[in-house]
Design a protein around this motif. Structure first.
Motif, PDB file in Angstrom:
ATOM      1  N   GLU A   5       0.828  -1.211   0.000  1.00 16.31           N
ATOM      2  CA  GLU A   5       0.000   0.000   0.000  1.00 16.31           C
ATOM      3  C   GLU A   5       0.862   1.261   0.000  1.00 16.31           C
ATOM      4  O   GLU A   5       1.950   1.285   0.578  1.00 16.31           O
ATOM      5  N   ILE A   6       0.355   2.339  -0.644  1.00 17.70           N
ATOM      6  CA  ILE A   6       0.987   3.648  -0.526  1.00 17.70           C
ATOM      7  C   ILE A   6       0.219   4.529   0.444  1.00 17.70           C
ATOM      8  O   ILE A   6       0.656   5.624   0.771  1.00 17.70           O
ATOM      9  N   ARG A   7      -0.944   4.051   0.904  1.00 19.08           N
ATOM     10  CA  ARG A   7      -1.802   4.837   1.784  1.00 19.08           C
ATOM     11  C   ARG A   7      -1.571   4.439   3.237  1.00 19.08           C
ATOM     12  O   ARG A   7      -1.597   3.264   3.574  1.00 19.08           O
ATOM     13  N   GLY A   8      -1.378   5.465   4.084  1.00 16.15           N
ATOM     14  CA  GLY A   8      -1.182   5.176   5.493  1.00 16.15           C
ATOM     15  C   GLY A   8      -2.460   5.252   6.304  1.00 16.15           C
ATOM     16  O   GLY A   8      -2.455   4.909   7.488  1.00 16.15           O
ATOM     17  N   ASN A   9      -3.573   5.685   5.699  1.00 13.84           N
ATOM     18  CA  ASN A   9      -4.821   5.869   6.431  1.00 13.84           C
ATOM     19  C   ASN A   9      -5.190   4.608   7.210  1.00 13.84           C
ATOM     20  O   ASN A   9      -5.092   3.488   6.691  1.00 13.84           O
ATOM     21  N   LEU A  10      -5.632   4.782   8.448  1.00 11.77           N
ATOM     22  CA  LEU A  10      -6.041   3.636   9.253  1.00 11.77           C
ATOM     23  C   LEU A  10      -7.173   2.881   8.571  1.00 11.77           C
ATOM     24  O   LEU A  10      -7.236   1.648   8.635  1.00 11.77           O
ATOM     25  N   ALA A  11      -8.071   3.627   7.900  1.00  8.23           N
ATOM     26  CA  ALA A  11      -9.186   2.991   7.200  1.00  8.23           C
ATOM     27  C   ALA A  11      -8.716   2.144   6.029  1.00  8.23           C
ATOM     28  O   ALA A  11      -9.444   1.269   5.560  1.00  8.23           O
ATOM     29  N   ALA A  12      -7.487   2.410   5.545  1.00  8.87           N
ATOM     30  CA  ALA A  12      -6.932   1.646   4.431  1.00  8.87           C
ATOM     31  C   ALA A  12      -5.939   0.593   4.924  1.00  8.87           C
ATOM     32  O   ALA A  12      -5.154   0.055   4.144  1.00  8.87           O
ATOM     33  N   GLY A  13      -5.955   0.319   6.234  1.00  3.99           N
ATOM     34  CA  GLY A  13      -5.099  -0.732   6.780  1.00  3.99           C
ATOM     35  C   GLY A  13      -3.781  -0.260   7.338  1.00  3.99           C
ATOM     36  O   GLY A  13      -2.929  -1.077   7.699  1.00  3.99           O
ATOM     37  N   GLY A  14      -3.573   1.062   7.417  1.00  5.96           N
ATOM     38  CA  GLY A  14      -2.334   1.577   7.976  1.00  5.96           C
ATOM     39  C   GLY A  14      -2.192   1.239   9.458  1.00  5.96           C
ATOM     40  O   GLY A  14      -3.181   1.055  10.164  1.00  5.96           O
ATOM     41  N   LYS A  15      -0.945   1.170   9.924  1.00  2.00           N
ATOM     42  CA  LYS A  15      -0.656   0.899  11.335  1.00  2.00           C
ATOM     43  C   LYS A  15      -0.352   2.205  12.034  1.00  2.00           C
ATOM     44  O   LYS A  15       0.492   2.984  11.586  1.00  2.00           O
ATOM     45  N   GLY A  16      -1.036   2.473  13.147  1.00  2.00           N
ATOM     46  CA  GLY A  16      -0.857   3.725  13.866  1.00  2.00           C
ATOM     47  C   GLY A  16       0.196   3.622  14.954  1.00  2.00           C
ATOM     48  O   GLY A  16       0.067   2.796  15.858  1.00  2.00           O
ATOM     49  N   VAL A  17       1.235   4.448  14.850  1.00  2.00           N
ATOM     50  CA  VAL A  17       2.311   4.457  15.846  1.00  2.00           C
ATOM     51  C   VAL A  17       2.490   5.887  16.354  1.00  2.00           C
ATOM     52  O   VAL A  17       2.773   6.798  15.580  1.00  2.00           O
TER      53      VAL A  17
END
Length: 320
Positions: free
Chosen positions: A237-249
């Protein structure tokens, strides 16, 4: 104080991560009275004042909501609530900023004229479209183009070679495309996004630091929260959005994060934006989120810094 939250249905809240819930919980802890309604409940009739029909006064049960029911709250009463009779109205409807959201801001603006205190200020919500708002601060952005023109987009790509294209009304990473130096599928992507020149598109030079995370920097009452939440893309993925599966740190703000937040914070606060979520990739500003900024709980849980407390402190200060 009596607080009215204009939000999505309470039954849909996932309380383990929902920012509006975290606001409500902190407000209830201080003894404030919680009311809630949906934008569709707002009514303005000739000769009357803007009213939330069937608004619900709620108390919190302490149980965890999973987004499928209402176990986390109980309804104490329902009533038609004139917005000017509450101490504060908090507009927390999630995007998209569509026609109905736009109309709701007009009703909330009328409620302000009748004496209501609304956060964020309705006119400021309209004046700061979340992607376009960065254009006011070019010193902090990467090269950006806003256009309907196929030719202009192609020229931008020819200059910058590696670009991101996205719709102005997208949310959660929806509709974001990357086109590299080979220009593969650029024509098809332009057609998809601008719909034959009918809709405006934002195009930006690709920022490779997205691999390290799309940082959400919260600004409350004009002051930055000292930690951000880096939303890190996963896999291909190029998207960091949490809704797009990004991991929040959660991370401490960098000097550049602070520079951006401390420059924009007082300006936006003076315009009636009590809460803003700045999106920063690497050293560049990519969005100014004003409709319903999130990430309170993720930052609080990972760092111990109490973001909901800072927010309710700022709200109480704004009402003095």
């Amino acid at each position: 104080m009596k607080l009215l939250f204009v939000a999505d249905p309470l039954e849909s809240f996932k309380t383990y991560k929902d920012t509006t819930f975290s606001m409500m919980r902190e407000a209830a802890r201080r003894g404030h009275v919680l009311w809630a309604c949906h934008p569709a409940d707002l009514v303005w009739q000739t000769g009357g004042k803007v009213t939330a029909r069937g608004a619900r006064r709620v108390s919190l049960t302490g149980r965890e909501g999973d987004g499928h029911g209402g176990d986390w709250f109980t309804v104490e009463e329902s009533a038609d609530l004139v917005l000017a009779t509450v101490d504060a109205v908090l507009m927390r409807k999630d995007p998209p900023f569509d026609s109905e959201f736009f109309y709701a801001t007009h009703l909330l603006g009328q409620a302000e004229r009748e004496g209501a205190k609304v956060f964020n200020k309705p006119a400021a919500l309209r004046d700061h479209p979340e992607k376009l708002a960065i254009m006011e601060f070019p010193q902090f952005t990467s090269p950006t183009l806003v256009t309907r023109s196929d030719a202009a987009i192609r020229a931008f790509h020819a200059e910058h070679r590696d670009i991101i294209l996205k719709p102005l009304d997208g949310m959660g990473g929806m509709g974001i495309f990357r086109v590299g130096p080979d220009g593969l599928n650029l024509g098809s992507i332009i057609e998809t996004l601008n719909k034959g020149g009918a809709e405006t598109v934002m195009v930006q030079r690709y920022v490779p630091e997205i691999k390290d995370g799309d940082k959400r920097v919260l600004v409350i009452g004009g002051k930055p929260v000292p930690f951000c939440l880096a939303r890190i893309p996963q896999g291909s993925e190029i998207r960091g959005n949490l809704a797009a599966g990004g991991k929040g740190v959660a991370r401490p703000l960098t000097e550049r994060d602070l520079e951006i937040a401390e420059t924009l914070g007082p300006i936006l606060a003076a315009r009636g934006l009590l809460l803003v979520g700045l999106d920063v990739i690497g050293d560049v500003l990519t969005e100014v989120n004003v409709t319903s900024p999130t990430c309170f709980q993720e930052i609080t849980d990972q760092t111990g810094f109490d973001v909901p407390k800072m927010f309710i402190d700022a709200l109480e200060e704004a009402l003095r």
